[in-house]
Design a protein around this motif. Structure first.
Motif, PDB file in Angstrom:
ATOM      1  N   TRP A 180     -42.001  29.022  27.646  1.00  0.00           N
ATOM      2  CA  TRP A 180     -41.387  29.860  26.620  1.00  0.00           C
ATOM      3  C   TRP A 180     -42.321  30.027  25.431  1.00  0.00           C
ATOM      4  CZ3 TRP A 180     -40.104  29.574  21.473  1.00  0.00           C
ATOM      5  CH2 TRP A 180     -39.247  30.589  20.991  1.00  0.00           C
ATOM      6  N   THR A 181     -42.904  28.919  24.992  1.00  0.00           N
ATOM      7  CA  THR A 181     -43.726  28.938  23.786  1.00  0.00           C
ATOM      8  C   THR A 181     -44.998  29.758  23.990  1.00  0.00           C
ATOM      9  OG1 THR A 181     -42.898  26.730  23.269  1.00  0.00           O
ATOM     10  CG2 THR A 181     -44.816  27.477  22.038  1.00  0.00           C
ATOM     11  N   ALA A 209     -44.099  33.303  24.024  1.00  0.00           N
ATOM     12  CA  ALA A 209     -43.613  33.770  22.723  1.00  0.00           C
ATOM     13  C   ALA A 209     -44.752  33.983  21.735  1.00  0.00           C
ATOM     14  CB  ALA A 209     -42.613  32.771  22.147  1.00  0.00           C
ATOM     15  N   VAL A 210     -45.721  33.060  21.729  1.00  0.00           N
ATOM     16  CA  VAL A 210     -46.768  33.158  20.708  1.00  0.00           C
ATOM     17  C   VAL A 210     -48.067  33.709  21.270  1.00  0.00           C
ATOM     18  CG1 VAL A 210     -45.721  31.283  19.412  1.00  0.00           C
ATOM     19  CG2 VAL A 210     -47.636  30.788  20.937  1.00  0.00           C
ATOM     20  N   LYS A 257     -47.939  34.315  30.676  1.00  0.00           N
ATOM     21  CA  LYS A 257     -46.476  34.395  30.711  1.00  0.00           C
ATOM     22  C   LYS A 257     -46.023  33.870  32.067  1.00  0.00           C
ATOM     23  CE  LYS A 257     -42.852  37.812  29.955  1.00  0.00           C
ATOM     24  NZ  LYS A 257     -42.693  39.208  29.530  1.00  0.00           N
ATOM     25  N   PRO A 273     -41.360  34.313  17.548  1.00  0.00           N
ATOM     26  CA  PRO A 273     -42.316  34.903  18.484  1.00  0.00           C
ATOM     27  C   PRO A 273     -43.234  35.923  17.811  1.00  0.00           C
ATOM     28  CG  PRO A 273     -40.093  34.958  19.398  1.00  0.00           C
ATOM     29  CD  PRO A 273     -39.966  34.576  17.964  1.00  0.00           C
TER      30      PRO A 273
END
Lengths: 254, 429, 566
Positions: C169-170, C173-174, C517, C548
């Protein structure tokens, strides 16, 4: 050789001129090629000064540059100078004698900020007043002036000799706030008065013959001493204790 | 419609939990914001369009005309000053730096009359810092020195410090000790566990004394320093040394009183000294919501955080010489572009006077004091309300501002880029 | 539709087994192709050394702490200023240049891709803004997880899949590229001013050890099928005797991936010290290198230290504070809530310092003692060991025993008995260097698949032509020519377009940011996980919806997707 630079009147005399090309050694070559910056425009030196050259010289030590007219906004004169003489008959702009390592600069009027910044050697004599940051360093550097001799007959502004790391600075008049702050070596003498000298000092010697306002609480009294010239009794302080400092401060009155 | 998690574009707390109510393209209410933030969203007396001053009064001009004329003024100037920047987003700031570089001007931001000294101090001794969540989650001692957050950063205490519960501090109000240092009583000193009341100008001496005490050399400290008793100094030093985590916040009381950056330096060195005993961090209470953003953008582009002089084709930095107030007071600049700030309202009279002698162009949504000196004003979209963009919180955390309404105004970044293009395409200055 | 033909290129292309052949390279629309028509622009490489564009697998050039390093060092800034010229913006900075400074200088050296060494997820937006202003290199970001609360909780609960889900996820997101661990466990301790001393020590409250964090994330990384492996800055950086911790960390790495290492240890020079104090510090490059030689699942980079002024900046907050206590120089610190930390301090590496001389030798020893150049890549942990502009000197030192001997003669004599460098004869060859400066990085980072690091048709046309004739140069004797050649390419070509010519930058540039991703099943989507969201509600000071980084921050975006095996 004597190079006389007479400042021409300017339509807008407030736009600063950067003249780091005005160093004695430079005039051993033809003056035609010397450029100065007037604000963001580069112009030939001769646009800004009338140039008269008398005599010849074989090396920089034999060159004297004389500045005449309104030179109060002319900056960086004498920058990186190694030999020779510069004489300013009026006032001089900021950063006069930047990084100087030899030779002499004499200013008959007053000097704007950062006189003798980061000097390594040579001599500067200012007959008038000096503005802030006289004999100091540059932002972020651990050492300021490292050598040489800087004398101001009038007053100096704030932060005189900040980061002093060598050489000698003498102010005949008063200083503003925080002279000698961060100093680590070298000698600072203030004949007049000042406020809050030598904060964070770690070394070197500072002598104040006038009155100190706002004496910092973190200096330890360590006896007295008699100053030979004038037979003045001074109190000796060591510090700055807040900063592991081993500097010496001689004060007449606080 | 309610737009959630909106980021407030007022102060550098950059609260990002606002709920903004929008009806028919207008903001009707704001939840969770303080008065300052709400006010910014709700009040509206914007200028309609670009104007030019003429002998007979204000004349409406087109955006294109305004851009062209501004470009010409910048090109003709020998020492143009581009000032302001704190009230707009990073994309505009970046365009501003490019423009200053192109025209060989000086670019400076409100930093130079606010936390510039903090940066000067950081440049001498560094910055022992953290993000605000570290304080919220861990700090059991908080110091506010020379600032009045209850007024200037109203939600700071409830979001990050005194009243903000955190992971390791479950009951902040009880567990956190708050020390406030100021020269007079304020709403902030009223909520302090310890109020250090010192004489004006005494910050440097008091901080130096605290450093000496923390170093174990307290014997050198006299009975009283700048109005603070020796006894209180020792007590404060002890609280600080025994903190599990201490957070030091400070404001204009340090940066704009005698000594300025030396005061801040002393505070940083105190925090460094305390860090040898326990954990301490320090954070400047930045004012404008994106002033730190300008420092960041300007730094990665030029190497310096503000006061950058491009007149020699590369960046030169020397606060005191390349800062706006100095340049104006010395009458050095011959043209000024003001973006997202109101210098006529804030600068010393000697500096403001010079505005009347030079052409001033302003990018700002509202008529303000600088308008009185402007030759041209172009109203623009407000970052965070009708324009998106990046802003940096006081602790360096970058957030993307939202656009909650569309008012049809052009954005700063677009105008600045257009001016830049016009100058570059026209063969440059 | 741009076409380019490079003629007479002396090509070394390790990923395709080419060890020095004169050939033509055809480029069309930014890719290397079999051939182009006669209308193509022609560059005559004149038989000069032609390599794939350089790839730096660990450099600190963009982001919060780098920018801290810039604005706290105006004296470093003024030491490296250049004028605005043509398309080139003015630049500043010596060891921490501005973004344009970095980009131009890397480009002049032939570098076309860089991996930013450390990015805190909370502040990723800042890194991406700076990436956009580093326009001549494609960029990737190592994303810090060493002090991540959510990850540590998953590690404590022995829940590898949850750890993987959080990472997935992280990173998405970034817009991060890889898992970075800097002093794992130590970051959280530093939140209280403390540190860990050993990989088995547990972190207060979270009750996990660095070893557990490393092991869990290595496995998580492979479950997510990320292109790069876990990228580790070991605990105890810079501490005399730390070599055992380093070898212990390597021992944690299983061999989980046939394409590349399962663990990348960075700047290992700083982690190969023997002795117990500064007084008896010595080189332990030998045991460390031999450990690498025994473990194909490990790749390292040198972290070479070079003498002179520089700035240290790492996510190892406690280490930087210790440096401050040692040198009493200006020190900055930046702890990032729930995530990580960082510190910055300027240093001066001196030939009169025995410790510094030992450090200098260790980096070179590692490169000479690790048998397989694919396992030991060239880097200085820029700027920690030294600015990247010194890479050419390092290349020369590795290729020339004579140069090393000359340098050894100028060191503090007391250092000589603490190092093995004087006894090492090995001289790396051109192929080794090509591996260590680009091909090896492409393999280690897993970016060969997107066309990086090689010159066969299908590769992205990132090409560097160096002004040196391999057939006319004996690098062992002519090391100064080697330095000169690697300092400035005749041509640097990026995505099929010449971007640098003899050090002059030709274009503004728009770079690509590569990010990952991993696709996870719904029940592992942290975007829908209430426990994960609670961290934002309670402990972060930023709302989850504002965290994000929007894709518009990337000038051009290349997302490497993978199917996570959760």
């Amino acid at each position: 050789m004597r190079v006389i630079l007479s400042a021409r009147p300017r339509k807008n005399p407030f736009i600063p001129v950067e003249a780091e090309g005005i160093v004695p050694a430079r005039f051993l070559q033809p003056a035609e090629g010397i450029m100065v910056a007037v604000g963001n425009r580069i112009r030939p030196l001769t646009d800004v000064f009338e140039v008269t050259i008398e005599g010849i010289a074989t090396d920089a030590a034999g060159v004297e540059v004389v500045l005449r007219g309104d030179t109060s906004r002319v900056k960086r004169v004498g920058e990186y100078m190694e030999a020779g003489k510069i004489r300013v008959e009026g006032d001089i702009g900021m950063h006069c004698g930047n990084f100087m390592s030899g030779g002499e600069i004499e200013i008959l009027g007053s000097a704007d900020g950062w006189l003798g910044r980061e000097m390594r050697g040579g001599r500067i004599l200012c007959h008038g007043n000096a503005s802030h940051y006289c004999g100091s360093g540059y932002r972020g550097e651990k050492h300021g002036m490292r050598g040489g001799y800087l004398e101001v007959k009038g007053d100096a502004g704030d932060f005189t000799a900040e980061y002093l790391a060598g050489g000698e600075v003498i102010i005949h008049g008063n200083c503003g706030d925080m002279p000698g702050v961060e100093m680590k070596a070298g000698t600072l003498t203030i004949m007049g008065s000042c406020s809050r000298p030598c904060g964070n000092m770690t070394g070197g010697t500072c002598t104040i013959l006038g009155t100190v306002a706002g004496m910092l609480p973190t200096f330890r009294k360590a006896g007295t001493a008699m100053r030979e010239a004038g037979g003045i009794l001074l109190t000796r302080f060591e510090g700055d204790v807040a900063n592991r400092g081993k500097g010496t401060l001689f004060i007449r009155d606080w | 419609m309610i737009v959630r998690d909106v980021i407030c574009p007022f102060c550098a707390c950059l609260c990002d939990d606002l709920d903004v109510h929008v009806e028919e393209g207008k903001v009707t209410a704001v939840d969770n914001a303080c008065d300052l933030g709400s006010h910014k969203f709700l009040t509206d007396h914007r200028m309609k369009g670009p104007v030019r001053r003429t002998a007979s009064g204000w004349q409406e001009i087109t955006l294109e005309e305004a851009i062209c004329e501004t470009a010409e003024l910048l090109m003709a100037a020998e020492r143009p000053l581009l000032y302001g920047w704190s009230g707009t987003c990073g994309e505009a700031q970046s365009a501003g730096v490019h423009l200053a570089e192109l025209v060989g001007g000086v670019i400076d931001a409100t930093t130079s009359v606010c936390h510039g000294p903090s940066i000067l101090a950081i440049q001498e001794v560094g910055h022992p810092g953290c993000t605000l969540g570290q304080v919220k989650n861990r700090a059991n001692v908080v110091v506010y020195w020379g600032c009045n957050p209850m007024h200037a950063h109203p939600r700071h205490l409830s979001r990050y410090t005194t009243y903000a519960d955190g992971f390791f501090v479950r009951n902040a109000f009880k567990e956190r000790k708050v020390i406030v240092a100021d020269v007079r009583g304020t709403d902030s000193t009223n909520v302090a566990d310890e109020f250090i009341r010192l004489q004006p100008g005494g910050d440097y001496a008091v901080l130096g004394a605290l450093r000496a005490i923390v170093r174990g050399k307290g014997d050198v400290v006299p009975e009283e320093v700048a109005g603070v008793s020796r006894e209180q100094l020792f007590r404060i030093a002890e609280i600080c040394k025994k903190a599990r985590y201490g957070a030091f916040f400070f404001g204009m009381g340090l940066t704009q009183t005698a000594g300025k950056y030396k005061n801040v330096r002393n505070a940083i060195e105190l925090v460094d000294e305390l860090s040898r005993h326990t954990k301490w961090t320090l954070t400047p209470m930045r004012g404008h919501f994106n002033v730190y953003g300008f420092n960041e953008v300007c730094t990665w582009m030029t190497g310096y955080p503000y006061a950058v002089d491009f007149s020699r084709g590369m960046a030169f930095y020397n606060p005191g010489e390349t800062t706006a107030v100095d340049i104006l007071a010395r009458k050095e600049c011959d043209m000024c572009l003001v973006v997202a700030s109101d210098p006529a309202a804030h600068f010393p009279a000697e500096a403001v006077e010079h505005f009347s002698s030079i052409p001033v162009v302003q990018l700002d949504p509202f008529p303000n004091l600088t308008t009185a000196f402007s030759r041209i004003q172009i109203p623009v979209a407000v970052s965070g309300i009708d324009a998106e963009g990046t802003a940096y919180r006081m602790d360096g955390v970058p957030l993307r501002l939202r656009k909650v309404v569309d008012r049809g105004y052009p954005e700063d970044a677009m105008i600045l880029s257009a001016i830049t293009r016009r100058i570059a395409d026209g063969g440059g200055p | 539709m741009t076409r380019l033909l490079i003629k007479n290129a002396y090509v070394i292309d390790p990923l395709n087994g080419i060890r020095g052949e004169v050939m033509d390279i055809a480029v069309k629309d930014g890719w290397i192709v079999e051939s182009v028509d006669d209308g193509a622009e022609v560059i005559d490489a004149g038989g000069c050394l032609t390599l794939p564009g350089g790839i730096d697998s660990h450099t600190h050039i963009c982001g919060t702490k780098v920018n801290f390093g810039r604005y706290m060092m105006p004296e470093d800034m003024r030491a490296g200023r250049t004028q605005r010229r043509g398309v080139m913006h003015s630049t500043s900075g010596y060891s921490v240049p501005t973004t344009y400074g970095n980009s131009y200088r890397y480009s002049a050296m032939g570098y076309t891709s860089v991996l930013e060494g450390a990015m805190a997820p909370l502040e990723a937006r800042h890194t991406h803004e700076e990436f956009a202003a580093t326009p001549l290199q494609d960029t990737m970001a190592n994303t810090l997880f060493d002090g991540n609360w959510m990850v540590m909780e998953a590690v404590r609960d022995r829940d590898v899949k949850r750890a993987a889900a959080i990472v997935a996820w992280t990173l998405a997101a970034v817009k991060g590229f890889a898992i970075k661990l800097t002093n794992p466990g130590g970051s959280e301790c530093w939140g209280w001013g403390k540190n860990v001393k050993c990989i088995h020590e547990t972190v207060p409250y979270f009750e996990v050890s660095p070893a557990e964090i490393i092991e869990t994330l290595i496995r998580a990384n492979e479950l997510l099928r990320l292109p790069h492996s876990v990228h580790l800055h070991c605990n105890n950086l810079g501490v005399p005797g730390n070599y055992q911790c380093t070898i212990g960390s390597m021992d944690l790495a299983p061999d989980l991936n046939p394409e590349r290492q399962s663990l990348y240890l960075t700047h290992v020079q700083f982690h190969a010290y023997g002795g117990i104090s500064w007084k008896d510090i010595c080189s332990k490059a030998e045991p460390v290198a031999y450990a690498v030689n025994r473990k194909p699942q490990v790749t390292i980079d040198m972290g070479q230290m070079m003498f002179g002024k520089t700035t240290t900046m790492t996510a190892d907050g406690p280490m930087e504070f210790n440096l401050y206590r040692l040198h009493h120089n200006k020190w900055s610190n930046h702890d990032v809530e729930l995530e990580t930390t960082s510190g910055i301090i300027p240093v001066y590496y001196s030939k009169t310092s025995v410790v510094n001389c030992v450090m200098w030798a260790i980096g070179l020893e590692l490169a000479l003692l690790v048998a397989n150049p694919w396992q030991c890549l060239l880097a200085t942990d820029n700027p920690n060991g030294g600015p990247f502009i010194k890479y050419p000197e390092i290349i020369a030192l590795l290729m020339s025993r004579r140069y090393r001997e000359e340098e050894l003669r100028t060191l503090a004599p007391e250092a000589l008995s603490r190092i093995t460098l004087p006894s090492l004869d090995r001289e790396l060859d051109w192929h080794d260097i090509a591996v260590m400066t680009r091909a090896g990085q492409a393999r280690a980072l897993g970016i060969r698949s997107i066309g990086k690091g090689h010159l066969a048709p299908g590769a992205e046309a990132d090409i560097a032509i160096y002004p040196i004739r391999v057939d006319e140069t004996d690098p062992s004797r002519q090391y100064r020519d080697v330095i000169r050649a690697f300092q400035k390419t005749s041509w640097t070509i990026k995505r099929g377009r010449p971007v640098a010519r003899d050090g002059e930058i030709l274009v503004e540039g728009t770079n690509k940011t590569v990010w990952v991703k991993p696709k996870v099943p719904d029940q592992y989507d942290m975007g829908k996980d209430p426990e994960f969201a609670r961290n934002f509600d309670r402990y972060y000071t930023v709302r989850m919806s504002n965290y994000p980084v929007q894709e518009l921050y990337l000038q051009r975006s290349l997302c490497m997707e993978s199917e996570a095996q959760l």
